[in-house]
Motif scaffolding. Structure first.
Motif, PDB file in Angstrom:
ATOM      1  N   UNK A  27       0.735  36.687  13.882  1.00  0.00           N
ATOM      2  CA  UNK A  27       1.358  37.299  12.707  1.00  0.00           C
ATOM      3  C   UNK A  27       2.871  37.110  12.747  1.00  0.00           C
ATOM      4  N   UNK A  28       3.466  37.256  13.913  1.00  0.00           N
ATOM      5  CA  UNK A  28       4.915  37.014  14.070  1.00  0.00           C
ATOM      6  C   UNK A  28       5.222  35.553  13.750  1.00  0.00           C
ATOM      7  N   UNK A  29       4.402  34.646  14.260  1.00  0.00           N
ATOM      8  CA  UNK A  29       4.624  33.217  14.014  1.00  0.00           C
ATOM      9  C   UNK A  29       4.554  32.876  12.529  1.00  0.00           C
ATOM     10  N   UNK A  30       3.554  33.410  11.822  1.00  0.00           N
ATOM     11  CA  UNK A  30       3.423  33.160  10.378  1.00  0.00           C
ATOM     12  C   UNK A  30       4.618  33.762   9.636  1.00  0.00           C
ATOM     13  N   UNK A  31       5.060  34.937  10.065  1.00  0.00           N
ATOM     14  CA  UNK A  31       6.212  35.578   9.433  1.00  0.00           C
ATOM     15  C   UNK A  31       7.480  34.748   9.633  1.00  0.00           C
ATOM     16  N   UNK A  32       7.693  34.252  10.838  1.00  0.00           N
ATOM     17  CA  UNK A  32       8.863  33.411  11.107  1.00  0.00           C
ATOM     18  C   UNK A  32       8.791  32.092  10.335  1.00  0.00           C
ATOM     19  N   UNK A  33       7.606  31.500  10.268  1.00  0.00           N
ATOM     20  CA  UNK A  33       7.425  30.288   9.473  1.00  0.00           C
ATOM     21  C   UNK A  33       7.725  30.565   8.009  1.00  0.00           C
ATOM     22  N   UNK A  34       7.256  31.684   7.508  1.00  0.00           N
ATOM     23  CA  UNK A  34       7.497  32.052   6.110  1.00  0.00           C
ATOM     24  C   UNK A  34       8.986  32.213   5.832  1.00  0.00           C
ATOM     25  N   UNK A  35       9.697  32.841   6.741  1.00  0.00           N
ATOM     26  CA  UNK A  35      11.142  33.007   6.568  1.00  0.00           C
ATOM     27  C   UNK A  35      11.845  31.656   6.606  1.00  0.00           C
ATOM     28  N   UNK A  36      11.396  30.762   7.480  1.00  0.00           N
ATOM     29  CA  UNK A  36      12.004  29.435   7.562  1.00  0.00           C
ATOM     30  C   UNK A  36      11.742  28.619   6.296  1.00  0.00           C
ATOM     31  N   UNK A  37      10.544  28.741   5.743  1.00  0.00           N
ATOM     32  CA  UNK A  37      10.157  27.955   4.572  1.00  0.00           C
ATOM     33  C   UNK A  37      10.783  28.500   3.290  1.00  0.00           C
ATOM     34  N   UNK A  38      10.811  29.827   3.149  1.00  0.00           N
ATOM     35  CA  UNK A  38      11.271  30.426   1.889  1.00  0.00           C
ATOM     36  C   UNK A  38      12.673  31.018   1.948  1.00  0.00           C
ATOM     37  N   UNK A  39      13.171  31.244   3.155  1.00  0.00           N
ATOM     38  CA  UNK A  39      14.481  31.878   3.294  1.00  0.00           C
ATOM     39  C   UNK A  39      14.436  33.381   3.086  1.00  0.00           C
ATOM     40  N   UNK A  40      13.240  33.973   3.078  1.00  0.00           N
ATOM     41  CA  UNK A  40      13.116  35.411   2.836  1.00  0.00           C
ATOM     42  C   UNK A  40      11.955  35.988   3.630  1.00  0.00           C
ATOM     43  N   UNK A  41      12.126  37.240   4.033  1.00  0.00           N
ATOM     44  CA  UNK A  41      11.023  38.009   4.605  1.00  0.00           C
ATOM     45  C   UNK A  41      10.538  38.931   3.500  1.00  0.00           C
ATOM     46  N   UNK A  42       9.303  38.789   3.091  1.00  0.00           N
ATOM     47  CA  UNK A  42       8.738  39.678   2.077  1.00  0.00           C
ATOM     48  C   UNK A  42       7.621  40.489   2.710  1.00  0.00           C
ATOM     49  N   UNK A  43       7.525  41.756   2.315  1.00  0.00           N
ATOM     50  CA  UNK A  43       6.492  42.608   2.889  1.00  0.00           C
ATOM     51  C   UNK A  43       5.150  42.321   2.236  1.00  0.00           C
ATOM     52  N   UNK A  44       4.100  42.750   2.922  1.00  0.00           N
ATOM     53  CA  UNK A  44       2.735  42.569   2.408  1.00  0.00           C
ATOM     54  C   UNK A  44       2.597  43.275   1.068  1.00  0.00           C
ATOM     55  N   UNK A  45       1.912  42.672   0.102  1.00  0.00           N
ATOM     56  CA  UNK A  45       1.808  43.280  -1.220  1.00  0.00           C
ATOM     57  C   UNK A  45       1.151  44.656  -1.211  1.00  0.00           C
TER      58      UNK A  45
END
Length: 169
Positions: A27-45
């Motif tokens: 989950x941490x890895x996917x979150x870090x990848x998401x931040x790298x790809x989008x430039x943002x950390x977004x919370x779960x809907x």
């Protein structure tokens, strides 16, 4: 018929605490990848309503119950317990894994379509479809590797727990 056996709710080849630990790491890895790809950390809907409604202990307990217990059990029984074995029979092991993950991602994109409105087209696509697709691949891979739907439930619970702990709410 023995539904427990059909759903593969027996023990996994790996201890559940190990699966939870690996789940938090993924989950941490996917979150870090998401931040790298989008430039943002977004919370779960699922947590958007919790942060908007209340920040009290009751709201967090309900969120914990939903994100780390009820949602993992319900979704994994459907996607990895029932759908995944059938897809594997129809299209083979890899095809079953991919189709199950795609259907899981589509389900999440349809359930939470407006959750990320206003954050940009690519970030909306990433968080509404790509992240659930990655989660679906991991969860289906967990089910395939361990032979246990219970292991996939544990992995999903770890994702939910991480989402709660990493939420700024």
């Amino acid at each position: 018929p023995d539904h427990r056996a059909a759903l593969r709710l027996g023990g996994a080849r790996s201890p559940i605490l190990f699966i939870l630990f690996v789940g938090i790491g993924l989950a941490v890895a996917v979150d870090l990848l998401s931040a790298a790809v989008t430039g943002a950390f977004l919370i779960a809907p699922e947590l958007l309503n919790v942060s908007a409604a209340a920040s009290g202990v009751g709201a967090w307990l309900v969120a914990l119950l939903f994100m780390a217990v009820l949602q993992p059990i319900a979704e994994e029984l459907v996607f990895r317990g029932m759908l995944f074995p059938q897809m594997r029979l129809l299209v083979g092991p890899w095809g079953g894994l991919l189709i199950t993950a795609l259907l899981y991602a589509l389900f999440h994109a349809l359930i939470y379509p407006p959750a990320y409105a206003g954050v940009g087209d690519f970030a909306t696509f990433w968080y509404a479809f790509a992240v659930p697709l990655l989660h679906g691949l991991i969860l289906s891979g967990t089910r395939a590797r361990t032979g246990s739907t219970r292991a996939a439930i544990g992995m999903h619970a770890a994702f939910g727990l991480f989402a709660l702990l990493s939420s700024p709410c």
